[in-house]
Design a protein around this motif. Structure first.
Motif, PDB file in Angstrom:
ATOM      1  N   CYS A 130      -5.401   0.754  -6.040  1.00 46.39           N
ATOM      2  CA  CYS A 130      -4.603   1.922  -5.656  1.00 46.39           C
ATOM      3  C   CYS A 130      -5.002   2.515  -4.304  1.00 46.39           C
ATOM      4  O   CYS A 130      -4.293   3.377  -3.782  1.00 46.39           O
ATOM      5  N   PRO A 163       3.287   2.677  -5.467  1.00 41.72           N
ATOM      6  CA  PRO A 163       2.081   1.937  -5.849  1.00 41.72           C
ATOM      7  C   PRO A 163       2.441   0.520  -6.301  1.00 41.72           C
ATOM      8  O   PRO A 163       3.537   0.280  -6.804  1.00 41.72           O
ATOM      9  N   CYS A 188      -1.830  -1.575  -9.176  1.00 45.43           N
ATOM     10  CA  CYS A 188      -2.287  -0.185  -9.183  1.00 45.43           C
ATOM     11  C   CYS A 188      -1.827   0.509 -10.455  1.00 45.43           C
ATOM     12  O   CYS A 188      -2.601   1.211 -11.108  1.00 45.43           O
TER      13      CYS A 188
END
Length: 117
Positions: A37, A49, A53
């Motif tokens: 992330c 994202p 992530c």
């Protein structure tokens, strides 16, 4: 006397096998899980994202079920956020929603972790 002592030991053994101690949340685990992330949180990974992530966010959510674990997770997330000077607060706060994960613990530099229940 011997028989009652054996009975007490047997009862304690049964109780200890039923009561499982909670697994403590470690900041090392949280940091490692959230590595996918970092690019999103620092603005270098686009507006959304990555799937990796989001999988990490789900993993982190599952680390804390009890209030003490949630507070520990909160402290770890807060420390991690403070380690990245270029972390975008808006990205951090929107991360769970963008991953469709209902987090009990906010990702923020300024959260009071003692208020997490």
């Amino acid at each position: 006397m011997k028989g009652s002592m054996i009975a007490v030991i047997a009862i304690l053994a049964i109780i200890s096998s039923v009561v499982q101690p909670g697994q403590a949340v470690s900041c090392g685990q949280v940091d490692a899980a959230l590595i996918p992330c970092v690019s999103y949180l620092t603005g270098r990974g686009g507006d959304s994202p990555s799937p990796g992530c989001c999988a990490a966010v789900k993993t982190v959510k599952g680390m804390a079920q009890s209030t003490p674990d949630k507070r520990a997770l909160c402290s770890c997330l807060k420390a991690a956020a403070n380690n990245y000077a270029d972390l975008k607060d808006a990205a951090a706060q929107s991360l769970p929603a963008k991953c469709s994960v209902q987090m009990d613990v906010p990702i923020s530099r300024s959260v009071d972790c003692d208020k997490i229940v």
